[in-house]
Write a protein that holds these residues in place. Sequence first.
Motif, PDB file in Angstrom:
ATOM      1  N   UNK A 127       0.968  -1.185  -0.025  1.00 45.36           N
ATOM      2  CA  UNK A 127      -0.151   0.052   0.034  1.00 45.36           C
ATOM      3  C   UNK A 127       0.727   1.335   0.093  1.00 45.36           C
ATOM      4  N   UNK A 128       2.021   1.221   0.947  1.00 45.15           N
ATOM      5  CA  UNK A 128       2.803   2.358   0.769  1.00 45.15           C
ATOM      6  C   UNK A 128       3.572   2.426  -0.693  1.00 45.15           C
ATOM      7  N   UNK A 129       3.952   1.511  -1.280  1.00 42.26           N
ATOM      8  CA  UNK A 129       4.609   1.480  -2.627  1.00 42.26           C
ATOM      9  C   UNK A 129       3.450   2.159  -3.472  1.00 42.26           C
ATOM     10  N   UNK A 130       2.241   1.616  -3.478  1.00 44.53           N
ATOM     11  CA  UNK A 130       1.285   2.336  -4.503  1.00 44.53           C
ATOM     12  C   UNK A 130       0.700   3.603  -4.217  1.00 44.53           C
ATOM     13  N   UNK A 131       1.142   4.177  -2.786  1.00 43.87           N
ATOM     14  CA  UNK A 131       0.846   5.669  -2.648  1.00 43.87           C
ATOM     15  C   UNK A 131       2.152   6.315  -3.002  1.00 43.87           C
ATOM     16  N   UNK A 132       3.178   6.047  -3.408  1.00 46.30           N
ATOM     17  CA  UNK A 132       4.332   6.636  -4.116  1.00 46.30           C
ATOM     18  C   UNK A 132       4.985   6.807  -2.894  1.00 46.30           C
ATOM     19  N   UNK A 133       4.842   6.235  -1.869  1.00 46.97           N
ATOM     20  CA  UNK A 133       5.752   6.745  -0.374  1.00 46.97           C
ATOM     21  C   UNK A 133       6.715   5.400  -0.330  1.00 46.97           C
ATOM     22  N   UNK A 134       7.968   6.010  -0.288  1.00 44.53           N
ATOM     23  CA  UNK A 134       9.070   4.944  -0.305  1.00 44.53           C
ATOM     24  C   UNK A 134       9.091   4.488   1.073  1.00 44.53           C
TER      25      UNK A 134
ATOM     26  N   UNK B  81       7.438   5.961  -9.030  1.00 47.67           N
ATOM     27  CA  UNK B  81       6.578   6.864  -8.050  1.00 47.67           C
ATOM     28  C   UNK B  81       5.732   7.828  -8.697  1.00 47.67           C
ATOM     29  N   UNK B  91      -7.097  -2.417  -1.479  1.00 47.02           N
ATOM     30  CA  UNK B  91      -6.854  -3.512  -1.364  1.00 47.02           C
ATOM     31  C   UNK B  91      -7.769  -4.444  -0.843  1.00 47.02           C
ATOM     32  N   UNK B 113       3.193  13.449   0.757  1.00 43.69           N
ATOM     33  CA  UNK B 113       3.433  13.742  -0.613  1.00 43.69           C
ATOM     34  C   UNK B 113       3.242  15.151  -1.016  1.00 43.69           C
TER      35      UNK B 113
END
Lengths: 259, 262
Positions: A127-134, B81, B91, B113
């Motif tokens: 979920x983090x990755x999909x939110x573009x949060x590394x 990203x 999900x 972000x």
Amino acid sequence: MLEKIGDEVLYYLEQAGRMGIFLFTCLLNAVRPPYKISPIVRQIHFIGHRSVFVILFTGTFTGMVLALQGYYTLRRFGSEALLGSAVALALLRELGPVISALMVVGRAGSAICAEIGIMRNSEQIDALECMAIDPYKYLMVPKFIAAIVAMPLLTSIFDVAGIVGGYLVGVSMLGVPAGSYFQEMYRSVVWADVEMGLVKSLVFGLLIIWIATAKGFFLHLERSGGFGAEGVSRTTTSAVVLSSVAILVSDYLISAILL
Amino acid sequence: MKETNNIAIELIDVERSFGTQQVLRKVNLVVEEGTTTVIVGPSGQGKSVMLKHMLGLLRPDRGQVLVYGQDLARLGKSQLNEVRKDYGVLFQNAALFDSMNIFDNVALPLRERTEFGEDEIRDCVEEKLALMDLDGVNEKYPAQLSGGMKKRVGLARALVMNPRIVFFDEPTTGLDVSRSNEIYRLFYQTQARLKYTAVIVSHDVPKIFKLADRVALIANGVVEGSMTPEEFQLSEDPNIRSFVRETMGPLYCSKEEETCGL
């Protein structure tokens, strides 16, 4: 047979490579902006502050038993006066960094591995990755920095508690003169001893956090199957064992290099 | 069906194996911008794997996954990203961060972000939570919510950055009929308002057809169709026919039914 050995070797090489790249990525992200202080402070609180009590407790008892054992050994040679020096050197160079690291493995390392493992299992890392949060920057970096900051501090607290524990037993119970306890300590301890302890605690801090986070992060790639509650418990156990072994092995290596 | 020609996502001959098991064999699919594409198929046929390829969580062994013309497999981490900034994902188990309360869960993408201040973040989060009919849950933790509420929080989090593409992995699995309808209603409302492209992986046939502009079946690692729900139900393709018969009963497969009414 040969094929099986080859498979094993490849598996461990792959795992080592993965762990190496993981460490490199974490360290790279640690020096890259943006820098956020509050997650680091939270992690220092978790890894450091919440370990203080157990470190004080074990440190005191380690110092006490060192004084007790040391006193009876030194008395055979008529050199009880050296007790302060024996306690301080053993604590600063060896026992302080090693035992406090083992305590932190048990208290924080296992918790961190389980936390990240559960996050992996319940798709929270995806979920983090999909939110573009590394996930490296967001999850790992604060933990790495916190461990590297907290470990030398905890070790120092352990050392002081141990010296006080040694004083309680050696001076208050066994009758070693207080003056000679501290005088001998002052005379024999040099900066190199303190430095060795600090170098060790830094390395141990890095090892603990590296193994705990990487094991949790790659839980799904474990050959024994990292799924479900059992997978998390198995991986946490293996992280604790691996960290403890790594601490003792690297303790020897650092001693051999610095002595 | 909404008319549009821009392609949001395109899968071209995507192949992927795990060990000796080939899960995807030459998967092709086009998702047009602004439409809702539903991917159906029996369990274990690669629906989730296909979704993970679109999300960039897995890379294909061969083939391309293009998102607005960019091949995900060729992108570096920071470029990937950038692409994902257009994504929202709900999900299967909502994947909420269980050590954070609901407010922080939904606020996380904004905090990480954007440069928004806390006041702006509060406004955005509360707007999205209100859109999901979630009031008074800000301070609760995911474990304190029911399955349906978790999904709604997950949807609020997926939509908080106003994404261009939203992915739904089994959005109604584990929910009862009324909770499922609730999720569908919210989906319908939010899509009408935010105009996002939707990709839904679902088991919930035939109900899910009502939301779909396009339906694709994945079976044996191959995608069949990508046609309107009506065409899908009337398709002559043996795989689609057998899937439709299995999930919806023989009603839609009889000749009489096909020629009159539908």
